[in-house]
Design an enzyme around this catalytic site. Structure first.
Site, mmCIF file in Angstrom:
data_model
loop_
_atom_site.group_PDB
_atom_site.id
_atom_site.type_symbol
_atom_site.label_atom_id
_atom_site.label_comp_id
_atom_site.label_asym_id
_atom_site.label_seq_id
_atom_site.Cartn_x
_atom_site.Cartn_y
_atom_site.Cartn_z
ATOM 1 N N SER B 108 0.680 -1.315 0.088
ATOM 2 C CA SER B 108 -0.018 -0.145 0.015
ATOM 3 C C SER B 108 0.660 1.205 -0.044
ATOM 4 O O SER B 108 1.940 1.107 0.489
ATOM 5 C CB SER B 108 -0.807 0.092 1.321
ATOM 6 O OG SER B 108 -0.081 0.416 2.586
ATOM 7 N N ARG B 110 0.618 3.917 1.832
ATOM 8 C CA ARG B 110 0.832 4.184 3.368
ATOM 9 C C ARG B 110 2.199 3.392 3.789
ATOM 10 O O ARG B 110 3.162 4.207 4.391
ATOM 11 C CB ARG B 110 -0.301 3.537 4.288
ATOM 12 C CG ARG B 110 -0.115 3.931 5.905
ATOM 13 C CD ARG B 110 -1.110 3.579 6.558
ATOM 14 N NE ARG B 110 -0.963 1.985 6.748
ATOM 15 C CZ ARG B 110 -0.238 1.492 7.556
ATOM 16 N NH1 ARG B 110 0.574 1.993 8.360
ATOM 17 N NH2 ARG B 110 0.050 0.120 7.690
ATOM 18 N N GLY B 112 4.263 2.280 1.775
ATOM 19 C CA GLY B 112 5.415 2.493 0.862
ATOM 20 C C GLY B 112 6.150 3.751 1.492
ATOM 21 O O GLY B 112 7.491 3.859 0.967
ATOM 22 N N GLU B 129 5.775 -0.463 -5.811
ATOM 23 C CA GLU B 129 4.785 -1.069 -6.510
ATOM 24 C C GLU B 129 3.459 -0.805 -5.585
ATOM 25 O O GLU B 129 3.223 -1.812 -4.685
ATOM 26 C CB GLU B 129 4.722 -2.381 -6.816
ATOM 27 C CG GLU B 129 6.213 -2.833 -7.986
ATOM 28 C CD GLU B 129 5.731 -2.273 -9.438
ATOM 29 O OE1 GLU B 129 4.646 -2.140 -9.712
ATOM 30 O OE2 GLU B 129 6.658 -1.839 -10.221
#
Lengths: 474, 385
Positions: B108, B110, B112, B129
């Site tokens: 996600s 967040r 990331g 990704e």
């Protein structure tokens, strides 16, 4: 929580640039080419002004200013103009059996609002070359030149915007505090050239917005000199790249690694070269630069106390002059072997051959550049194979960065990402994968839909497998 | 792995210029639970091919696969340069304090941000990704049954737990009227009258996500499906209409078999809607008119784009797969993975002799020399030399 405009000096500028981008103003090839041509005219119209400013900031000779600042920038502008449409073109890719009838390609798109933060050592080159890529790729750009190279900063702030469309380009000024404020804003790409310490700050700020970055940083670039060498040739080449711009170059050879025997042969050769280049009194040579400011001058003067001065060692505070210097008997723990030197001082460390040199190099952070001198191409290739660095040059200094066909960037602590030439365009573009299919021919899709069968699955797998040949019969 | 030659200028004509691909060193791959084999192994292929040592951190949520990866996979690889590490968010935080030479993260936005912030402390390059809400524009000029087939297949595949699935539809009220019966027809064709008993429909990964999705069923109005079964973590293939932009189903990435439809009055409004939001990982446009499809492509941005189909492009290894903006940075698949996990080192090998040729660059400088040098530097495209 809204920041009032007077508390946040950048809010309005950034909003204006974003709005311009959103309406698609910067997308067309014609617009981008016009910006690039404007950049070219800026360089031509203001050449003398730029030379004078570089002389003022760094005591750069006309030769150095032309070669490493103006000509490089102009070359990148010209390259981008010549290749813009080719670079912008959709790249069609090989297709599978399942997609033979489709259109599959990579579309290059601008990211949007790009921030370029530039340093003071090549203040024109390191501002404009990234700018070429960002504009060619269709972005709106905020440029933050270094406040330390004051004369060039002034020209970039006052003259450059007149040559570009100011609805999608702005120069912002300030020191570390203002840069920190700037970095709280969201950008779509951040391109930073500077020290690893500040690189971490930039990347941390970028992470808050998931902003991709290119970081062109630095390190201590090792220069291995084999026993099997012509010391005079090596001395010429190493000295030119070390003392260019008074050593204030991120890719300059930072320290030498050689045997005590080679050192004995190198020292007189280096002295000879220095005299040839700069005369008996280098301080009076028009071809030797000066240290950018007092802070760096003091820092470098302190380094002169490391090891033993074999050549040079003189300094003059009023002139911010440091003589082309070679240090010997240097210990690894001394400051001159700990921090990036970024000045006209070359320490020599002794090693007993290639293996020890490789082992020494690999114990340290990966540098931005690595150099190896030897008459034996075997030795050069071995050093290349058994080390890592941003870039590598055998038997010369940082010539590799003049080739726009080679990517310029670091690895590890020396940086992330790369640029120059087409690499700049690609750095500032999002590569969007596209597949356009037919709205009809639905029967062909039937094998993928449930309810599934093993027969359908087999067919599907075969149809999806990559095909190396572009089979035009299909 | 081969060195890639680069073109030279007059200064470097006698030299050998090339790009050498080198492994970064120690690579960390953090994988999610939705395609737990694919999203662990495909990055791993690239990392290994590029010559790196790899630490694999599979998701603890897809427990069955995690076990196989931890116990069986290492037996097939050289364990001096490959390891699987296990754990939840706390262990991952600990792992991220260490220095890696590359970090590849799928998950996600967040998380990331957390990964990139940790990477910044060590100046570690990353590929992230991530995800987002992938818009799917359906033009009035369409065959609704064909569109229904294609959209439904890509939406309900893996029970909707796909980062590139169409997340929501944008179409006119008229198109919606034609689509709904077509979608119902497709869903029945694919999964039968009782989708819960179809062997071809997946389940939600765990209770937490099941509860999250069940709550989304309360948004707008259920036009198709809407059933759920907590014991089975089953959510029926669902279509929602009369959805408001502020509702949760239009705020978070759905990641389930629920397809909301938002009404727009044509392509321009659709584009304006899409561009007001974060750049998605994928974007889809359906129309019989290639003009319309091309306009959607031209005037938006996203990781990737599919015209008249869903994420079929994922099957083409010649296309890079990655996001932009909040949907990610970097890309992989095929050769792009190898390149992602390689440092591209610029190399120039010059002759040790021929020093006379270098004389023009040395001080003391003269004007004539300056001119020559400029010309020599700019001579890169001249192959006569």
């Amino acid at each position: 929580m809204d920041a009032s405009p007077w508390m946040d000096p950048f809010e309005d500028t950034l909003r204006r640039l974003r709005e311009t981008f959103q309406v698609g103003h910067t997308r067309s090839a014609e617009f981008r080419a016009a910006q690039l041509r404007g950049l070219g005219r800026f360089l031509q119209d203001n050449k003398q002004l730029l030379h004078d400013a570089l002389a003022q900031d760094l005591h750069k000779s006309a030769f150095e200013s032309e070669l490493s600042e103006v000509a490089i920038s102009q070359g990148e502008v010209n390259l981008a103009l010549r290749n813009l449409r080719a670079w912008m073109k959709d790249e069609h890719v090989p297709k599978s059996l399942a997609t033979q009838l489709d259109s599959a390609f990579i579309r290059k798109e601008p990211f949007g609002l790009v921030l370029i933060i530039a340093p003071w050592n090549y203040p024109l080159n390191l501002t404009l070359v990234p700018l070429v890529g960002a504009l060619a790729a269709g972005n709106c750009v905020v440029l933050k030149p270094s406040e330390i190279s004051k004369s060039i900063e002034k020209i970039l702030a006052e003259e450059l915007p007149r040559y570009l469309d100011q609805s999608c380009f702005a120069v912002v000024l300030g020191g570390p505090q203002e840069t920190g404020q700037l970095l709280e804003h969201r950008f779509d790409y951040i391109f930073f050239t500077g020290s690893p310490r500040v690189g971490k700050i930039v990347m941390t700020a970028a992470a808050k917005h998931l902003t991709p970055v290119t970081l062109e940083l630095g390190g201590k670039n090792p220069c291995y000199v084999d026993d099997n060498c012509d010391p005079q040739i090596v001395a010429n080449r190493v000295a030119w790249f070390r003392y260019f711009n008074a050593g204030q170059t991120c890719v300059a050879p930072d320290y030498l690694l050689c045997s005590p025997e080679m050192q004995e042969r190198l020292l007189p050769a280096l002295q000879s070269t220095i005299t040839r280049f700069y005369g008996d009194d280098p301080q009076s040579s028009p071809n030797l630069g000066r240290i950018i400011n007092q802070k760096h001058f003091q820092r470098l003067r302190a380094l002169l106390g490391c090891g033993r001065v074999a050549i040079g060692g003189q300094s003059d505070e009023h002139d911010r002059y440091i003589a082309p210097t070679v240090l010997v008997d240097v210990q690894e723990a001394e400051p001159v072997m700990q921090e990036e030197i970024f000045g006209p001082i070359l320490p020599i460390m002794n090693v007993r051959g290639v293996d020890e040199a490789i082992e020494f190099i690999n114990r340290r952070e990966k540098p931005l550049a690595l150099f190896a001198f030897s008459n034996s191409s075997q030795v050069v290739k071995r050093i290349l194979a058994q080390t890592s660095s941003g870039g590598f040059c055998g038997n010369d200094g940082f010539m590799h960065i003049t080739l726009a066909s080679l990517p310029f960037g670091g690895v590890g602590a020396s940086g992330i990402g790369r640029y120059h030439g087409k690499f700049s365009f690609d750095t500032f573009s999002h590569h969007r994968a596209c597949l356009l299919r037919s709205p009809g021919m639905e029967k062909l899709n039937a094998i993928r839909y449930p309810p599934h069968s093993p027969r359908h699955l087999r067919k599907l797998v075969v149809a999806m497998e990559a095909r190396d040949c572009s089979c035009t019969l299909l």
